[in-house]
Design an enzyme around this catalytic site. Structure first.
Site, PDB file in Angstrom:
ATOM      1  N   ASP A 166       3.234   9.458  -1.236  1.00 57.72           N
ATOM      2  CA  ASP A 166       2.201   8.688  -0.628  1.00 57.72           C
ATOM      3  C   ASP A 166       1.917   7.523  -1.804  1.00 57.72           C
ATOM      4  O   ASP A 166       2.022   7.727  -2.823  1.00 57.72           O
ATOM      5  CB  ASP A 166       0.995   9.576  -0.728  1.00 57.72           C
ATOM      6  CG  ASP A 166      -0.064   9.170   0.233  1.00 57.72           C
ATOM      7  OD1 ASP A 166      -0.314   7.901   0.766  1.00 57.72           O
ATOM      8  OD2 ASP A 166      -0.679  10.149   0.768  1.00 57.72           O
ATOM      9  N   HIS A 197       0.934  -1.321   0.159  1.00 58.47           N
ATOM     10  CA  HIS A 197      -0.042  -0.042   0.061  1.00 58.47           C
ATOM     11  C   HIS A 197       0.830   1.391   0.077  1.00 58.47           C
ATOM     12  O   HIS A 197       0.236   2.400  -0.298  1.00 58.47           O
ATOM     13  CB  HIS A 197      -0.980  -0.087   1.021  1.00 58.47           C
ATOM     14  CG  HIS A 197      -2.071  -1.106   1.027  1.00 58.47           C
ATOM     15  ND1 HIS A 197      -3.208  -0.717   0.602  1.00 58.47           N
ATOM     16  CD2 HIS A 197      -2.018  -2.349   1.321  1.00 58.47           C
ATOM     17  CE1 HIS A 197      -4.097  -1.687   0.303  1.00 58.47           C
ATOM     18  NE2 HIS A 197      -3.157  -2.878   0.854  1.00 58.47           N
TER      19      HIS A 197
END
Ligand code: ADQ
Length: 463
Positions: free
Chosen positions: A365, A157
């Protein structure tokens, strides 16, 4: 049909209820059918280490949630230590924050083996096992060592770093080898996948095959790109419903006709909060016409407070918030509203819809679901503007946002000015294109693509 087994560090047990920041449950909602097994840590910490057999099982809506506890020591070394004090900063390109300790690395390995000991007896040969995130990199290898022959996939992730950065990690080659023990390894973007393939080539000395698969230890691993998404239609409906709710009404009446800008994050140094609040101050300094006309609401849900860098960040944000409020507030207007409690999803959806702009400026991110949620929550007739960091995975897809360098507070301030001044037609046109991407790369697609690869029914992707 094969049974799906999800493994993640935290398991969203249905009895837990309440508020929790985290999008995995939503992202996987479509894949979770009756019969699914979800395995991981319960979130409970015990004084003494548990045994492999201490698995608690709860069933809800046909899904079995199986969990084990961690001891205080395991939590400190495995979770706060190696996972969040070494891997998290490393994978977000923050080498200066990496604090490597051999005992934490060993605990990380040991906890993964304890996960494997507890999980292996619950498995069947035709299961599809889908492991999530950096805490559990060695789990696939540990399951193989226990004779598990089922197909096992792993999804990361976070970003993945190129070999120049990865080499700073002691035993980097072991991390890559552990990833190669899976049948499928998934990344949010082509860039992260390319970094992994370069690492495999330059550090492990392996040459990916023409279709991008890697032959390692007699197995083939496929590295795939599979951007995570949200349930766009569901989120849009929630935002619309929340519009008439108490919280949205209270928010709107508190604005007294002023424009709302919003930022929503976990309180994490990867999210670029310091630079963002600095940028907002610069906007007010350089474009005084926005004073008294805009209120910035920053929701920064407290997270990982047992890692010292997170406490330091919180103190720094307290200082910047105080300074900005002190410098610009008037007796009837406060420029910045700052809260460190999470908001409920429904409330959040409604607040996004109220906001004229969202500022999503992480320094790095993996994806950033807030950007996608903000787009989905807008009223297409009068949509807000998304300001998005070029270093969020989401920027690869959401190119119609105002894309900024999150390290450049002046550039963010100018983007805020453009967003606040943007004409309706341009807002509508940008939103329409952004919404098309958010609806296309949604949660359903994310799990379908991954599971199709895991079943082996899709050809691997080329280099
Ligand atoms: P996170 O770093 O947690 O996730 P993000 O994707 O932005 O980052 O957020 C996850 C979820 O938490 C979103 O649904 C968001 O609404 C919710 N959330 C965040 N802050 C909140 C707050 N203050 N109050 C209430 N809810 C809040 C990691 C990676 C990301 C990746 C996701 C999914 O770091 O890059 O997008 O996993 O893969």
């Amino acid at each position: 049909m094969s049974r799906l087994v999800i493994v993640s560090n935290r398991v969203p047990t249905p009895v837990e209820g309440g508020v929790r920041a985290g999008g995995l449950t939503v992202a996987l909602a479509d894949a979770l059918g009756p019969g699914t097994l979800w395995f991981g840590w319960s979130g409970r910490r015990t004084a003494r280490a548990g045994t492999a057999s201490a698995v608690a099982q709860v069933e809800a809506q046909g899904i079995t949630y199986a969990t084990i506890d961690l001891s205080e020591t395991e939590y400190r070394l495995f979770y706060a230590g190696y996972s969040n004090g070494v891997l998290w900063p490393l994978l977000h390109f923050r080498l200066g924050l990496v604090r490597y300790r051999a005992e934490e690395y060993q605990a990380w390995q040991a906890v993964n083996h304890r996960f494997a000991d507890a999980l292996a007896p619950l498995l069947r040969p035709d299961d599809l096992i889908w492991v999530h995130d950096y805490h559990l990199v060695p789990l696939g290898e540990a399951l193989r060592a226990r004779g598990v022959t089922a197909r096992i996939g792993f999804f990361l992730h976070t970003p993945f770093v190129p070999p120049e950065v990865l080499r700073a990690l002691p035993r980097a080659e072991q991390l890559l080898a552990s990833l190669c023990a899976y049948d499928v390894v998934g990344f949010h973007t082509a860039g992260f996948r390319a970094g992994f393939l370069r690492g495999v080539t330059e550090i492990l000395g392996l040459v990916p095959e023409a279709d991008g698969r890697i032959l390692f230890g007699g197995r083939r691993v496929a590295a795939i790109v599979d951007p995570i998404g949200i349930d766009a239609g569901g989120f849009a409906a929630t935002a619309e419903q929340a519009w008439g709710g108490t919280e949205v009404r209270r928010l709107r009446s508190s604005l007294a006709g002023r424009t709302l800008a919003i930022g929503v994050d976990r309180l994490d140094y990867s999210k670029g909060l310091v630079q963002r609040l600095d940028a907002f101050g610069r906007l007010l300094a350089r474009h005084p016409e926005h004073r008294r006309r805009v209120s910035f609401l920053q929701v920064a849900a407290r997270s990982r407070e047992d890692v010292s860098d997170y406490r330091d960040l919180r103190n720094e944000l307290d200082r910047i918030v105080g300074e900005t409020i002190g410098q610009y507030s008037e007796f009837d207007w406060v420029p910045l509203r700052y809260m460190t409690r999470p908001l409920r999803r429904r409330t959040l959806a409604g607040f996004y819809r109220v906001a004229h702009m969202a500022v999503v400026t992480p320094l790095r991110d993996g994806m950033n679901l807030v950007a996608k949620e903000y787009v989905a929550a807008q009223d297409p007739a009068d949509p807000g503007v998304l300001i998005l960091s070029c270093f969020a995975g989401a920027a690869e897809d959401l190119t119609d946002a105002l894309i900024v360098n999150p390290f450049d507070a002046d550039e963010i301030a100018e983007a805020m000015h453009s967003a606040l001044s943007m004409r309706l037609e341009e807002r509508q046109a940008r939103h329409q294109r952004l919404a098309a991407r958010v609806w296309h790369n949604d949660a359903q697609r994310f799990s379908r693509v991954f599971l199709d690869h895991l079943r082996g029914s899709v050809a691997a992707e080329g280099k």
